[in-house]
Design an enzyme around this catalytic site. Structure first.
Site, short mmCIF file in Angstrom:
data_model
loop_
_atom_site.label_atom_id
_atom_site.label_comp_id
_atom_site.label_asym_id
_atom_site.label_seq_id
_atom_site.Cartn_x
_atom_site.Cartn_y
_atom_site.Cartn_z
N ASP A 1 35.16 36.27 31.88
CA ASP A 1 36.63 36.19 31.82
C ASP A 1 37.01 36.47 33.19
O ASP A 1 38.21 36.57 33.59
CB ASP A 1 37.35 37.24 30.62
CG ASP A 1 36.97 38.64 30.79
OD1 ASP A 1 36.08 38.94 31.64
OD2 ASP A 1 37.29 39.29 29.86
N SER A 2 36.21 36.98 33.95
CA SER A 2 36.39 36.95 35.55
C SER A 2 37.07 35.65 36.12
O SER A 2 37.80 35.67 36.92
CB SER A 2 35.14 37.33 36.10
OG SER A 2 34.16 36.57 35.99
N ASP B 1 32.24 34.80 27.46
CA ASP B 1 32.95 35.97 27.37
C ASP B 1 34.20 36.07 26.20
O ASP B 1 34.94 35.30 26.49
CB ASP B 1 33.58 36.52 28.61
CG ASP B 1 33.37 38.04 29.12
OD1 ASP B 1 32.98 38.79 28.40
OD2 ASP B 1 33.75 38.22 30.21
N LYS C 1 29.87 37.54 24.27
CA LYS C 1 29.86 38.57 24.71
C LYS C 1 30.94 39.39 24.42
O LYS C 1 32.29 38.97 24.50
CB LYS C 1 29.71 38.81 26.38
CG LYS C 1 29.94 40.09 27.03
CD LYS C 1 29.25 40.30 28.39
CE LYS C 1 30.36 39.95 29.52
NZ LYS C 1 31.61 40.72 29.45
N GLU D 1 33.22 43.27 24.51
CA GLU D 1 33.14 44.60 25.08
C GLU D 1 33.49 45.66 24.23
O GLU D 1 34.06 45.54 22.85
CB GLU D 1 34.46 44.70 25.96
CG GLU D 1 34.17 43.71 27.30
CD GLU D 1 35.44 43.98 28.52
OE1 GLU D 1 36.30 44.78 28.52
OE2 GLU D 1 35.23 43.03 29.48
N GLU E 1 28.35 48.36 32.69
CA GLU E 1 28.98 48.18 33.96
C GLU E 1 29.57 49.45 34.53
O GLU E 1 29.97 50.40 33.93
CB GLU E 1 30.40 47.17 33.70
CG GLU E 1 31.30 46.90 34.80
CD GLU E 1 32.05 45.85 34.86
OE1 GLU E 1 31.90 45.03 33.84
OE2 GLU E 1 33.05 45.69 35.59
O1 KIV Z 1 33.59 38.43 33.27
C1 KIV Z 1 32.64 38.61 33.82
O2 KIV Z 1 32.41 37.99 34.76
C2 KIV Z 1 31.98 39.92 33.48
C3 KIV Z 1 30.64 40.15 34.18
C4 KIV Z 1 30.64 40.22 35.39
C5 KIV Z 1 29.52 40.98 33.39
O3 KIV Z 1 32.13 40.31 32.56
#
Ligand code: KIV
Length: 284
Positions: free
Chosen positions: A45-46, A84, A113, A115, A183
Site C-alpha cells: 500500500d506504499s 497488501d 498481507k 497488518e 517493521e
Molecule cells: O506497503 C509496503 O510497501 C509495505 C512494505 C514495505 C512491507 O508494507
C-alpha cells in the site's frame, strides 16, 4: 525458474537461505524484477505515496489495489505475488474482509498481507488459510495505525516489548500465517523472534538476521525522494535519470534533433514525388 510458493519460502527457512522481496506496482517493473530473480513481489500500500502521490498509505482503496495487482500479475511469472490489504478493507467485519481478499486473489495475487495481531486479525488469518488464501502477517510498526501510534516509532525496544512481539508472531504462526514482516524493530529483537519461529520473518528495517528482506522499489531505484527511511538502500538514481533524459529530449526538440531520419515513417518514393507536385500549390 519455477513459481515461488509458500513451500519454497518454508524450504528456504529450513535450509537457512535468505530470500528477497521488493514492491512493484506496474507491469514492466514487475516483469523486470521477476526476470532478475526476486522471490516475492509485494503490491504494497506504499503505492499510495510513491506511485499515486497521496500523503500516507491510508488514502488508498481496494479498487486501486485491484488495478495494480492485475498489472503486476500480468508482468510476474515466477515470483510469489502478495497484495497488501489496504486500510479498512479487512477490519470492519469478516465477511467483507473475505470478500475483498477473495477479489485480490481473483486479480492475480497468490497471498495477502494483513497488518496487526488482535483476536479479530487472528480469526481472519485462520479463515483465509482455511479458504486457501496464504497470509503474510505484519507486526512491529504498522503504518496503517500511524495515527494511533503517533509517529514512525521503533517497536520492540526492550525485552518485554520483544517478548510481546514474539508472542504476536507465534499467534500468527498458529493461526496459519506463512510469514511475518517485522517493521522498524531492533535487529537483536528481530533475530530472537526469527530464531524462535518456524515461519519466516521478513525484515523491513528489522536488521540483518531475519529470513527475508523487503524494500520499496522506488527507494531502491532512487525514484521517491519525499521520505527515505534509514533502512532503505539506494541502488540507482532514477530521479536523476528521469530528469536528465527529459532535459535531453526537450533540448533535442528545440535543436531539431528529434526525431531523426531513422525515427520517421516515409512515403514510397513515387508517392513522395507525387506529393512534391502539390508542395507549392494551395489546396484551399
Ligand atoms: O506497503 C509496503 O510497501 C509495505 C512494505 C514495505 C512491507 O508494507
Amino acid at each position: 525458474m519455477g513459481k515461488i510458493t509458500v513451500r519454497t519460502i518454508k524450504k528456504l527457512k529450513e535450509n537457512n537461505e535468505k530470500f528477497s522481496m521488493l514492491t512493484a506496482y506496474d507491469y514492466s517493473t514487475a516483469k523486470y524484477i521477476d526476470q532478475a530473480g526476486i522471490d516475492i513481489i509485494l503490491i504494497g500500500d506504499s503505492l499510495a505515496m510513491v506511485a499515486l502521490g497521496y500523503e500516507n498509505t491510508n488514502n488508498i482503496g481496494i479498487d486501486e489495489m485491484a488495478i495494480f495487482t492485475k498489472a503486476v500479475a500480468r508482468g510476474a511469472k515466477s515470483a510469489m505475488i502478495v497484495t497488501d490489504m489496504p486500510f479498512m478493507s479487512y477490519t470492519i467485519d469478516i465477511p467483507e474482509a473475505l470478500h475483498n481478499i477473495g477479489n485480490m486473489i481473483k486479480c492475480g495475487a497468490n497471498a495477502v498481507k494483513l497488518e496487526g495481531c488482535n483476536d479479530y486479525i487472528l480469526e481472519l488469518v485462520k479463515r483465509c488459510t482455511q479458504m486457501g488464501v496464504p497470509v503474510m502477517g505484519h507486526i512491529g510498526f504498522t503504518p496503517q495505525s500511524l495515527n494511533v501510534i503517533g509517529g514512525h516509532i521503533i517497536q520492540g525496544k526492550n525485552v518485554d516489548a520483544t517478548m510481546q512481539l514474539l508472542e504476536q508472531a507465534k499467534k500468527l504462526e498458529q493461526a496459519g500465517a506463512f510469514s511475518v514482516v517485522l517493521e522498524m524493530v531492533p535487529e537483536e529483537s528481530a533475530e530472537y523472534i526469527s530464531k524462535n519461529l518456524d515461519i519466516s520473518t521478513i525484515s523491513c528495517g528489522a536488521g540483518r538476521y531475519c529470513d527475508g528482506f523487503v524494500m520499496v522499489c522506488d527507494d531502491l531505484f532512487g525514484k521517491y525522494s519525499e521520505f527515505t527511511p534509514k533502512f532503505a538502500r539506494k541502488y540507482a538514481n532514477m530521479q536523476e535519470l528521469i530528469t536528465t533524459s527529459t532535459q535531453k529530449y526537450i533540448e533535442d526538440i528545440k535543436n531539431n534533433n528529434y526525431p531523426n531520419e531513422n525515427e520517421v515513417y516515409k512515403l514510397a518514393p513515387q508517392d513522395a514525388a507525387e506529393l512534391e507536385k502539390y508542395t507549392n500549390k494551395c489546396l484551399c
